[in-house]
Design a protein around this motif. Structure first.
Motif, mmCIF file in Angstrom:
data_model
loop_
_atom_site.group_PDB
_atom_site.id
_atom_site.type_symbol
_atom_site.label_atom_id
_atom_site.label_comp_id
_atom_site.label_asym_id
_atom_site.label_seq_id
_atom_site.Cartn_x
_atom_site.Cartn_y
_atom_site.Cartn_z
ATOM 1 N N ALA A 91 0.815 -1.223 0.000
ATOM 2 C CA ALA A 91 0.000 0.000 0.000
ATOM 3 C C ALA A 91 0.843 1.264 0.000
ATOM 4 N N LEU A 92 1.931 1.257 -0.770
ATOM 5 C CA LEU A 92 2.736 2.471 -0.928
ATOM 6 C C LEU A 92 2.085 3.391 -1.959
ATOM 7 N N PHE A 93 2.458 4.674 -1.922
ATOM 8 C CA PHE A 93 1.928 5.647 -2.876
ATOM 9 C C PHE A 93 2.885 5.737 -4.066
ATOM 10 N N PRO A 94 2.486 5.208 -5.226
ATOM 11 C CA PRO A 94 3.425 5.112 -6.351
ATOM 12 C C PRO A 94 3.886 6.462 -6.898
ATOM 13 N N HIS A 95 3.059 7.510 -6.722
ATOM 14 C CA HIS A 95 3.420 8.816 -7.273
ATOM 15 C C HIS A 95 4.352 9.594 -6.350
ATOM 16 N N MET A 96 4.560 9.088 -5.127
ATOM 17 C CA MET A 96 5.429 9.770 -4.167
ATOM 18 C C MET A 96 6.835 9.184 -4.189
ATOM 19 N N SER A 97 7.783 9.979 -3.746
ATOM 20 C CA SER A 97 9.166 9.508 -3.626
ATOM 21 C C SER A 97 9.298 8.612 -2.399
ATOM 22 N N VAL A 98 10.432 7.977 -2.293
ATOM 23 C CA VAL A 98 10.729 7.141 -1.131
ATOM 24 C C VAL A 98 10.613 7.966 0.155
ATOM 25 N N ALA A 99 11.259 9.130 0.175
ATOM 26 C CA ALA A 99 11.242 9.979 1.372
ATOM 27 C C ALA A 99 9.832 10.442 1.702
ATOM 28 N N GLU A 100 9.044 10.775 0.683
ATOM 29 C CA GLU A 100 7.678 11.250 0.911
ATOM 30 C C GLU A 100 6.794 10.134 1.475
ATOM 31 N N ASN A 101 6.994 8.914 1.000
ATOM 32 C CA ASN A 101 6.247 7.778 1.539
ATOM 33 C C ASN A 101 6.565 7.567 3.010
ATOM 34 N N VAL B 281 17.456 1.476 6.837
ATOM 35 C CA VAL B 281 17.077 0.499 5.804
ATOM 36 C C VAL B 281 18.000 0.563 4.587
ATOM 37 N N GLU B 282 19.056 1.340 4.705
ATOM 38 C CA GLU B 282 20.116 1.423 3.690
ATOM 39 C C GLU B 282 19.593 1.869 2.332
ATOM 40 N N LEU B 283 18.778 2.943 2.343
ATOM 41 C CA LEU B 283 18.249 3.481 1.086
ATOM 42 C C LEU B 283 18.462 4.991 0.948
ATOM 43 N N PRO B 284 19.476 5.589 1.586
ATOM 44 C CA PRO B 284 19.615 7.051 1.493
ATOM 45 C C PRO B 284 19.890 7.536 0.076
ATOM 46 N N HIS B 285 20.474 6.678 -0.756
ATOM 47 C CA HIS B 285 20.857 7.067 -2.111
ATOM 48 C C HIS B 285 19.672 7.134 -3.069
ATOM 49 N N ILE B 286 18.505 6.640 -2.658
ATOM 50 C CA ILE B 286 17.345 6.684 -3.554
ATOM 51 C C ILE B 286 16.171 7.417 -2.895
ATOM 52 N N ALA B 287 16.458 8.322 -1.995
ATOM 53 C CA ALA B 287 15.407 9.039 -1.258
ATOM 54 C C ALA B 287 14.443 9.765 -2.188
ATOM 55 N N VAL C 18 8.565 5.248 -5.796
ATOM 56 C CA VAL C 18 8.565 3.834 -5.405
ATOM 57 C C VAL C 18 8.228 2.923 -6.572
ATOM 58 N N SER C 19 7.566 3.457 -7.608
ATOM 59 C CA SER C 19 7.243 2.622 -8.775
ATOM 60 C C SER C 19 8.497 2.159 -9.507
ATOM 61 N N ARG D 248 11.370 -2.527 2.115
ATOM 62 C CA ARG D 248 12.076 -1.730 3.124
ATOM 63 C C ARG D 248 11.443 -0.348 3.298
ATOM 64 N N VAL D 249 10.947 0.220 2.213
ATOM 65 C CA VAL D 249 10.256 1.514 2.319
ATOM 66 C C VAL D 249 8.985 1.363 3.149
#
Length: 349
Positions: free
Chosen positions: A87-97, A123-129, A133-134, A143-144
Motif C-alpha cells: 500500500a505504498l503511494f506510487p506517485h510519491m518519492s521514497v522519502a515522501e512515503n 534500511v540502507e536506502l539514502p541514495h534513492i530518497a 517507489v514505482s 524496506r520503504v
C-alpha cells in the motif's frame, strides 16, 4: 511486575453463522516478536485485523498497557502496519512515503526530515530518497513500507504476510533484515504468516491457531519439541503421526522399538505418536526382520537427505544429515528406529 503490552481477553469474532475466532486469550509482552501461524482460514488474519482496529470483536476486549482499546478507531491506536500489498503511494518519492504518517500527525518539517533521514540510513536506502517507489525493486519497496510504518514510532508494529510475494533468496534476506530492525527499535511486533520457517526464524513466541482457537502459544523451540497436541505437531515441521496403543506396563511400540510412554496413559489407550523426520534413523533390514519398511521415494537436497518409507500402509518421512553416508534407493527394505527422547504422545481425539 507484569511486562504485558497487549492483553487479548476472550476475543471472539463471528461473520454471520461462521465463527472466525473463539474466545482467544493472549498476552503479548513488551518488545517481543510474536508470529500468528496456522493454516488458511484458522483466524490469524482476523485476529490481526481486530488488533489493528479494522474489525471489532463480537465478544471480548483488548487492553493496551491496561487501557481498553476495543472501541478505539484504527487511526487513533498509534500502530504501524505493513500490508501484504504494501500500500505504498506510487506517485510519491521514497522519502515522501516514509514521511506520510509524520505529516498526518503534523510533526514539524525539521522532525520529519530528521526521522526520514534516520530511517533511510537504517534500511540502507539514502541514495534513492528522491526516487519514486514505482521504480524500485521488490526488496526496496519492502524496506520503504517497513520504514514508513516505523516512522511514527508505533506502539505496536503489525505485519500481514509482507514478504509472501518475494522470491526465496530475497525473502530470506528480508526476514533477517526485519528481525534486525525489530530488535534495533525494540518495538512490540505481531506478524501473520503461514510460513513455518519464517515464523520459527523470527518469533520470540509462536501462536499456533486453528479453527479460531489458540492451539499453543510458546517459544519456537517449545512448539517444535513439545507440541501441545497432534494438530500442532502435524502442522509444525516434518512430523509423522503414527497411531499406536499403550501396552502393559505402559510400554509403547513404534517401528518395533519399545519404550515407556512419557505420559501417564492406561494400558489399552489409543494414542497418536508424533515423530519428527530427523528423529528417525534407517539401516538396511536384515533377512526375515520384522518392522521393516520399503523406500518409495528418495531425494538429496544438499543440506540434508529425505526418504519416504512405506510402513504398514503409511508413508513415513525420514530426514538425514548431509554427512550421512546412507544411500538408500527406492525399493530398498529398511529398518526404522525412532529416538524415544524426541517423541510426543497424544490421546486420539
Amino acid at each position: 511486575m507484569t511486562n504485558t503490552h497487549l492483553n487479548i481477553e476472550a476475543v471472539s469474532k463471528s461473520f454471520g453463522p461462521v465463527t472466525a475466532l473463539n474466545r482467544v486469550d493472549l498476552k503479548i509482552e513488551r518488545g517481543s516478536f510474536v508470529c500468528l501461524l496456522g493454516p488458511s482460514g484458522c483466524g490469524k488474519t482476523t485476529l490481526l485485523r481486530i488488533i489493528a482496529g479494522f474489525e471489532k470483536p463480537t465478544e471480548g476486549r483488548l487492553l493496551l498497557d491496561g487501557a481498553d482499546i476495543s472501541e478505539v478507531p484504527p487511526h487513533k491506536r498509534g500502530f504501524g502496519m505493513v500490508f501484504q500489498s504494501l500500500a505504498l503511494f506510487p506517485h510519491m518519492s521514497v522519502a515522501e512515503n516514509i514521511a506520510y504518517g509524520l505529516k498526518l500527525r503534523r510533526t514539524t518539517a525539521k522532525e520529519q526530515r530528521e526521522r526520514v533521514e534516520e530511517l533511510l540510513n537504517v534500511v540502507e536506502l539514502p541514495h534513492i530518497a528522491d526516487r519514486t517507489v514505482s521504480a524500485l525493486s521488490g526488496g526496496q519497496r519492502q524496506r520503504v513500507a517497513i520504514a514508513r510504518a516505523l516512522a511514527i514510532k508505533p506502539k505496536l508494529f503489525l505485519l500481514d504476510e509482507p514478504l509472501s510475494a518475494l522470491d526465496a533468496k530475497l525473502r530470506d534476506n528480508m526476514q533477517i533484515e526485519l528481525r534486525r530492525l525489530q530488535q534495533k527499535f525494540g518495538v512490540t511486533t505481531v506478524l501473520v504468516t503461514h510460513d513455518q520457517t519464517e515464523a520459527m526464524m523470527l518469533a520470540d513466541e509462536l501462536v499456533v491457531l486453528d479453527h479460531g482457537k489458540v492451539q499453543q502459544a510458546a517459544t519456537p523451540t517449545q512448539v517444535y519439541r513439545q507440541p501441545a497436541n497432534s494438530l500442532v505437531a502435524d502442522f509444525i515441521g516434518a512430523a509423522n503421526l503414527v497411531q499406536a496403543e499403550i501396552g502393559q506396563n505402559r510400554q509403547l511400540a513404534i517401528f518395533g522399538n519399545s519404550f515407556k510412554a512419557a505420559a501417564d496413559y492406561e494400558p489399552g489407550t489409543a494414542v497418536n505418536v508424533a515423530v519428527r523426520a530427523e528423529n528417525i534413523s534407517l539401516r538396511p533390514a536384515q533377512a526375515n526382520e520384522g518392522s521393516t519398511g520399503r523406500v518409495v521415494f528418495a531425494r538429496d537436497l544438499g543440506a540434508f537427505k529425505e526418504w519416504l518409507v512405506s510402513v504398514k500402509d503409511q508413508e513415513i518421512r525420514v530426514r538425514g544429515s548431509a554427512s550421512d553416508d546412507s544411500e538408500f534407493q527406492v525399493g530398498d527394505l529398511v529398518h526404522l528406529t525412532a529416538d524415544p527422547a524426541r517423541l510426543a504422545v497424544f490421546p486420539v481425539d
